[in-house]
Every structure is written in structure tokens, then in C-alpha cells.
Design an enzyme around this catalytic site. Structure first.
Site, PDB file in Angstrom:
ATOM      1  N   CYS A 108       0.747  -1.139  -0.149  1.00 23.81           N
ATOM      2  CA  CYS A 108      -0.063   0.130   0.003  1.00 23.81           C
ATOM      3  C   CYS A 108       0.675   1.358  -0.116  1.00 23.81           C
ATOM      4  O   CYS A 108       1.369   1.583  -1.067  1.00 23.81           O
ATOM      5  CB  CYS A 108      -1.020  -0.077   1.269  1.00 23.81           C
ATOM      6  SG  CYS A 108      -2.269   1.197   0.818  1.00 23.81           S
ATOM      7  N   HIS A 211      -3.592  -5.401   0.069  1.00 18.87           N
ATOM      8  CA  HIS A 211      -3.171  -5.765   1.403  1.00 18.87           C
ATOM      9  C   HIS A 211      -3.281  -7.328   1.682  1.00 18.87           C
ATOM     10  O   HIS A 211      -4.012  -7.558   2.256  1.00 18.87           O
ATOM     11  CB  HIS A 211      -4.206  -5.063   2.352  1.00 18.87           C
ATOM     12  CG  HIS A 211      -4.063  -3.557   2.430  1.00 18.87           C
ATOM     13  ND1 HIS A 211      -3.300  -2.926   3.385  1.00 18.87           N
ATOM     14  CD2 HIS A 211      -4.606  -2.519   1.583  1.00 18.87           C
ATOM     15  CE1 HIS A 211      -3.140  -1.444   3.154  1.00 18.87           C
ATOM     16  NE2 HIS A 211      -4.228  -1.186   2.175  1.00 18.87           N
ATOM     17  N   GLU A 213      -1.499  -8.527   4.232  1.00 21.99           N
ATOM     18  CA  GLU A 213      -1.495  -8.877   5.542  1.00 21.99           C
ATOM     19  C   GLU A 213      -3.112  -8.936   6.031  1.00 21.99           C
ATOM     20  O   GLU A 213      -3.098  -9.484   7.226  1.00 21.99           O
ATOM     21  CB  GLU A 213      -1.076  -7.641   6.190  1.00 21.99           C
ATOM     22  CG  GLU A 213      -1.772  -6.478   6.493  1.00 21.99           C
ATOM     23  CD  GLU A 213      -1.850  -5.530   5.130  1.00 21.99           C
ATOM     24  OE1 GLU A 213      -2.201  -4.376   5.234  1.00 21.99           O
ATOM     25  OE2 GLU A 213      -1.362  -5.766   4.137  1.00 21.99           O
TER      26      GLU A 213
END
Length: 232
Positions: A108, A211, A213
């Protein structure tokens, strides 16, 4: 054999004046087989680099908007909060990682800052500068798909995943505008925004706009991206 250690750039909370961290960054690295190390945001550049010397790679996390001053523009009202301390620290870390051929993964803000550090520019605010019907700022849960990206067949990302279309989550209001020097686009969104890049002169400097994560624990593709950072 010792596990590789990955330096993780901390997030910053303006209200609490404190660093913090999303568990997904740490757990994604840990599940990929490495040890995550959160770096300090205070201290001298020499202190930060002394810690970084002990690490084998760098994860440039999401967070604040990149300061437009870094790409020689005035800050617009639509630009969000910036964090000069992060900008400065990450520049030092990134340059050191390149000089020492340490692998780098940007997520990001990470793709945006890498692009800027390579001489590129950003859209300071997509809603006011890049009209599109594609959802780039989704609501939770972030394990859902916001849009798809097209992966270029001659890219390292395609070599890793072996697919041309990938559904991704998305939570950003800034994005790559003019591509930085020595960067190559690996994926683009449905509306033409750059979604993944790699450095053409280093063995592993990758960055994605989405993303991993948030969904690595349910999405094998996201887990493989973390594993790619560790494997180099």
C-alpha cells in the site's frame, strides 16, 4: 539454520503519539518462516541502520500518505496526514536495502513510497483526481475482494503465481501516477491504476497496492507473496 529476520516499518498513531502495528504484517512474515522485527521510529539514522544490519529484508508497511514534498509538489487539501519521520526513515532503509541487495516488499503506502523514491509521482487523492467506478477504498471485512487486477505475463509476479487475473482487497486513496525510474509494472487494476511493481535492477524489490496482510491466512496467493520476500 537460523530463520531470516525481516525489518518491519512501524505504523504511527498521531493521536497517541505512539508507534503501533497490525498483527497481519507480523503474522504473515512469521507464517512464511521468518522473524519479524519492528523498527524504532525515533533515534538517529545510524541507530536505525545498526538494527537493520541485523536483518535480512525489509517490509515497507501501509499507513500515512506520502509527503508530496518528496515528489516536488504542493500538498493539496485532499491529501491526508503525512508522517515526515516515516518518510525520512524509510528513505534511509530503502537506500540501504538496495545498496546491500536485501529483499524489499512494499504494501500500500509501500508501493507509493518506493515509486516516489525512484523518482515517480502519486495521485494525492483518487476520488478528486482519478474518476473511476472501481472500489479502491473498501469497507471491512478486508478478506473480501474489492476488484480484480491483471497480472502481466512477463512479470516476476506472474512467474510466482501463474495467473493473469487476481481478485484483491483494496484500501487506499493515493496511488502511483508517473512510474519511477527502473520500476516495471507487474499488475494493473480494472481502471488502469498501477497495482504492483518490481525494480528491474535488483533481485527482489516488489510492491503491491493491495493488502496481503489482511487475508494471507485465508488466501494462498497473499501467503505466497510473503513467502517470496522470505525466499530471497
Amino acid at each position: 539454520m537460523a530463520k531470516p529476520k525481516i525489518a518491519v516499518v512501524p505504523l504511527w498513531d498521531d493521536e497517541k503519539e505512539s508507534i503501533w502495528m497490525l498483527p497481519g504484517y507480523m503474522d504473515g512474515i512469521r507464517d512464511a518462516g521468518a522473524i519479524p522485527v519492528i523498527l524504532p521510529l525515533s533515534g538517529t539514522p545510524e541507530d536505525v541502520l545498526e538494527i537493520f544490519e541485523l536483518c535480512d529484508g525489509l517490509l515497507m508497511t501501509g499507513g500515512h500518505d506520502v509527503s508530496p514534498a518528496l515528489y516536488h509538489q504542493e500538498k493539496k487539501e485532499s491529501c491526508g496526514l503525512t508522517c515526515p519521520a516515516r518518510d525520512q526513515m524509510e528513505r534511509i532503509l530503502y537506500e540501504n536495502a538496495l545498496a546491500n541487495e536485501k529483499p524489499v516488499l512494499g504494501i500500500c503506502r509501500g508501493i507509493q513510497l518506493i515509486n516516489v523514491l525512484q523518482g515517480g509521482t502519486l495521485y494525492q487523492d483518487l476520488p478528486t483526481e482519478y474518476k473511476s467506478t472501481v472500489e479502491h477504498h473498501m469497507k471491512p471485512p478486508y478478506t473480501n475482494i474489492a476488484h480484480t487486477v491483471q497480472i502481466r505475463k512477463k512479470s516476476p509476479l506472474y512467474d510466482l503465481l501463474g495467473i493473469e487475473t487476481l481478485g484483491v482487497n483494496s484500501y487506499h486513496h493515493q496511488a502511483v501516477k508517473e512510474l519511477g525510474t527502473d520500476l516495471e509494472v507487474m499488475a494493473e487494476s480494472e481502471d488502469g491504476l498501477v497495482e504492483a511493481v518490481c525494480h528491474t535492477r535488483h533481485r527482489f524489490v516488489w510492491a503491491v497496492q493491495w493488502h496481503p496482510e489482511f487475508d494471507y491466512h485465508v488466501n494462498p496467493v497473499s501467503k505466497r507473496i510473503f513467502e517470496a520476500l522470505i525466499s530471497f
